[in-house]
Motif scaffolding. Structure first.
Motif, short mmCIF file in Angstrom:
data_model
loop_
_atom_site.label_atom_id
_atom_site.label_comp_id
_atom_site.label_asym_id
_atom_site.label_seq_id
_atom_site.Cartn_x
_atom_site.Cartn_y
_atom_site.Cartn_z
N LEU A 52 -11.08 1.36 -8.90
CA LEU A 52 -10.25 2.53 -9.23
C LEU A 52 -10.91 3.37 -10.32
N TYR A 53 -12.19 3.26 -10.49
CA TYR A 53 -12.91 3.97 -11.55
C TYR A 53 -12.75 5.49 -11.41
N SER A 54 -12.92 6.18 -12.54
CA SER A 54 -12.89 7.66 -12.59
C SER A 54 -11.59 8.23 -12.03
N ASN A 55 -10.49 7.58 -12.36
CA ASN A 55 -9.16 8.09 -12.06
C ASN A 55 -8.32 8.06 -13.34
N PRO A 56 -7.46 9.04 -13.59
CA PRO A 56 -6.62 9.06 -14.80
C PRO A 56 -5.38 8.19 -14.64
N ILE A 57 -5.56 6.87 -14.68
CA ILE A 57 -4.46 5.95 -14.43
C ILE A 57 -4.08 5.18 -15.70
N ASN A 58 -2.95 4.55 -15.65
CA ASN A 58 -2.47 3.69 -16.74
C ASN A 58 -2.44 2.26 -16.22
N VAL A 118 -6.31 9.33 -8.23
CA VAL A 118 -5.19 8.39 -8.31
C VAL A 118 -4.61 8.50 -9.73
N VAL A 119 -3.29 8.60 -9.83
CA VAL A 119 -2.65 8.78 -11.13
C VAL A 119 -1.54 7.73 -11.32
N GLY A 120 -1.00 7.66 -12.56
CA GLY A 120 0.13 6.76 -12.82
C GLY A 120 -0.30 5.32 -13.01
N THR A 121 0.64 4.42 -12.84
CA THR A 121 0.41 2.98 -13.04
C THR A 121 0.37 2.26 -11.70
N PRO A 122 -0.78 1.78 -11.27
CA PRO A 122 -0.85 1.02 -10.02
C PRO A 122 0.10 -0.18 -10.07
N PRO A 123 0.89 -0.41 -9.01
CA PRO A 123 1.88 -1.49 -9.04
C PRO A 123 1.25 -2.87 -9.10
N ALA A 124 1.88 -3.77 -9.84
CA ALA A 124 1.39 -5.14 -9.98
C ALA A 124 1.36 -5.86 -8.64
N LYS A 177 0.05 11.96 -2.44
CA LYS A 177 0.04 13.27 -1.78
C LYS A 177 -1.03 14.20 -2.37
N ASN A 178 -1.45 13.92 -3.59
CA ASN A 178 -2.45 14.76 -4.26
C ASN A 178 -3.81 14.09 -4.37
N TRP A 179 -4.01 12.97 -3.69
CA TRP A 179 -5.32 12.34 -3.70
C TRP A 179 -6.35 13.25 -3.04
N LYS A 180 -7.59 13.14 -3.47
CA LYS A 180 -8.64 13.94 -2.86
C LYS A 180 -8.80 13.59 -1.38
N ASN A 181 -8.65 12.35 -1.07
CA ASN A 181 -8.74 11.92 0.33
C ASN A 181 -7.68 10.86 0.58
N SER A 182 -6.79 11.13 1.48
CA SER A 182 -5.75 10.16 1.84
C SER A 182 -5.66 10.01 3.36
N ASP A 183 -6.80 10.14 4.01
CA ASP A 183 -6.84 10.08 5.47
C ASP A 183 -6.17 8.80 5.99
N ASN A 184 -5.25 8.98 6.90
CA ASN A 184 -4.54 7.92 7.65
C ASN A 184 -3.49 7.18 6.83
N LEU A 232 0.83 -1.21 0.00
CA LEU A 232 0.00 0.00 0.00
C LEU A 232 0.86 1.26 0.00
N GLU A 233 1.98 1.23 0.70
CA GLU A 233 2.89 2.37 0.68
C GLU A 233 3.48 2.58 -0.71
N LEU A 234 3.80 1.48 -1.38
CA LEU A 234 4.30 1.57 -2.75
C LEU A 234 3.22 2.14 -3.66
N PHE A 235 1.99 1.70 -3.50
CA PHE A 235 0.86 2.22 -4.27
C PHE A 235 0.71 3.73 -4.07
N TYR A 236 0.76 4.17 -2.84
CA TYR A 236 0.63 5.59 -2.50
C TYR A 236 1.74 6.41 -3.16
N ASN A 237 2.96 5.95 -3.03
CA ASN A 237 4.10 6.70 -3.57
C ASN A 237 4.14 6.68 -5.09
N THR A 238 3.68 5.58 -5.68
CA THR A 238 3.72 5.44 -7.14
C THR A 238 2.60 6.21 -7.83
N CYS A 239 1.47 6.34 -7.16
CA CYS A 239 0.26 6.86 -7.79
C CYS A 239 -0.19 8.20 -7.23
#
Length: 395
Positions: free
Chosen positions: A131-137, A112-118, A73-80, A63-70
């Motif tokens: 992960l709908y309605s996010n500009p991801i790859n 959520v942006v970028g490529t979610p890690p495998a 810090k700019n998510w609409k809500n990243s509480d906790n 989850l930390e990798l997901f946060y840092n990769t995607c």
């Protein structure tokens, strides 16, 4: 048994006992014993390949990798998120099975942006990934590792390929609507034998619709607003299928008389075949269903089997109220937007129009073949309409 391992290690050679683990779930050599879980923690089942504390540690790292990769810090809500003193089960959008290991990540519309890690697929109990309605790859590489994944929602993400989706054999719900998928629909879909709900409308898919005959659990199929062509399958082997939407394509030929022949007649059926090039008479065999919503406007239909007009409950009672007109306005008439008569005022009535040469016209004009209206959606959900005119309309 077990190549002689039972003689050497007893029951441990079959399954490690509760409260212990190893990477194989059983002991097969001195090098891989059944190791006790640390502290007071107990793995409750025999044959564990990881203790709960190890799984929780692994999930936190993923989850930390997901946060840092995607762009966390700019998510609409990243509480906790990223908090060392708060369990990941209480991070925004994350929930856990019995408060223990992660079973859902629900972050739709969260920037959520970028490529979610495998590595997300390595979460052993993950069931819902939204992960709908996010500009991801988004990529499907490694999705076969998600052995319990049931629901994957990727609509309005800018998705361009389904390559690798066939490995997701446990998924029951797949939503890839309003994306940028082009060309033929991948035949990998047929490998998803547990799929119940498949939604792919609002893309730019072309060619014939692949066979879904091997998908025995399929219940809902949404293929509308693409560029699919060719004949309509009868879905005769999909006994659980009760909802089909192929509207807004360029499909052709007659409506099969064997359509949904294996589906129980007591099921409530939804069929949207509107805005295609289907021809001929609407088959009377469909009359066996007591509850039906049937949309057929803007095709090249020349008749309705009278047996269908006796199903009073169809189309929310419109057939009982208006008989055959509750299914389709006859040739020589039209009903704006509806192509049939329904409760809703003057515009929902079948009105005279000599130019309407087929049943179910929703405009007053001559229709020689399909007019396809397709809708594309940006990654942020902004709608743009593209109208591809494949017909000559004489108004």
């Amino acid at each position: 048994w077990q190549g002689g391992d039972v003689a050497s290690y007893g029951c441990d050679a079959i399954l490690c006992p509760p409260g212990t683990f190893n990477q194989y779930g059983r002991r097969s050599s001195d090098q891989f014993p059944c190791t006790p879980c640390e502290g007071a923690e107990q793995s409750p089942f025999m044959g564990s390949i990881m203790c709960e504390s190890e799984e929780k540690k692994k999930e936190k790292e993923i989850l930390e990798l997901f946060y840092n990769t995607c762009g966390g810090k700019n998510w609409k809500n990243s509480d906790n998120w990223m908090s060392d003193d708060i369990d990941v089960c209480h991070w925004y959008g994350v929930s856990c099975k019995d408060g223990k290991t992660v079973d859902s990540i629900l972050l739709g519309g969260n920037n959520v942006v970028g490529t979610p890690p495998a590595k997300l697929f390595q979460m052993s109990n993950l069931k819902w990934l939204w992960l709908y309605s996010n500009p991801i790859n988004f990529k499907f590489d490694g999705i076969g590792s998600a052995k319990k994944l049931k629901s994957l929602l990727l609509d309005q993400t800018g998705l361009t390929s389904l390559r690798g989706i066939g490995a997701a054999s446990t998924i029951e719900e797949l939503d890839v609507r309003f994306n940028r998928l082009r060309g033929p629909l991948t035949r990998e879909i047929s490998q998803m034998v547990n799929l119940k709900d498949f939604a792919v409308e609002g893309n730019q898919l072309t060619g014939a619709i692949p066979s879904f005959s091997g998908m025995k659990k399929l219940e809902r199929l949404r293929l509308g607003s693409n560029r699919f062509a060719g004949a309509l399958d009868d879905f005769a082997t999909n006994a659980r299928l009760k909802s089909i939407d192929v509207s807004g394509n360029i499909m052709s030929g007659p409506i099969p008389s064997t359509l949904l022949k294996s589906t129980d007649s007591d099921e409530e059926i939804y069929l949207d075949l509107s805005s295609n090039n289907f021809i001929g008479e609407v088959p009377g065999e469909l009359a066996r269903f007591d509850k039906m919503t049937l949309y057929l406007r803007d095709n090249m239909i020349t008749g309705i089997n009278p047996a269908l007009c006796e199903n009073d409950g169809w189309n929310d009672g419109d057939v009982g109220e208006f008989s055959c007109d509750g299914l389709l306005c006859p040739a020589g008439t039209y009903s704006e937007n509806y192509g049939r008569q329904t409760v809703g005022g003057q515009l929902a009535q079948c009105q005279r129009c000599e130019k309407a040469n087929y049943f179910g016209a929703s405009f007053c004009g001559v229709r020689s073949s399909a007019t396809s209206e397709r809708f594309s959606f940006t990654a942020f959900g902004v709608v743009t309409a593209t109208v591809a005119i494949l017909a000559v309309l004489i108004i």
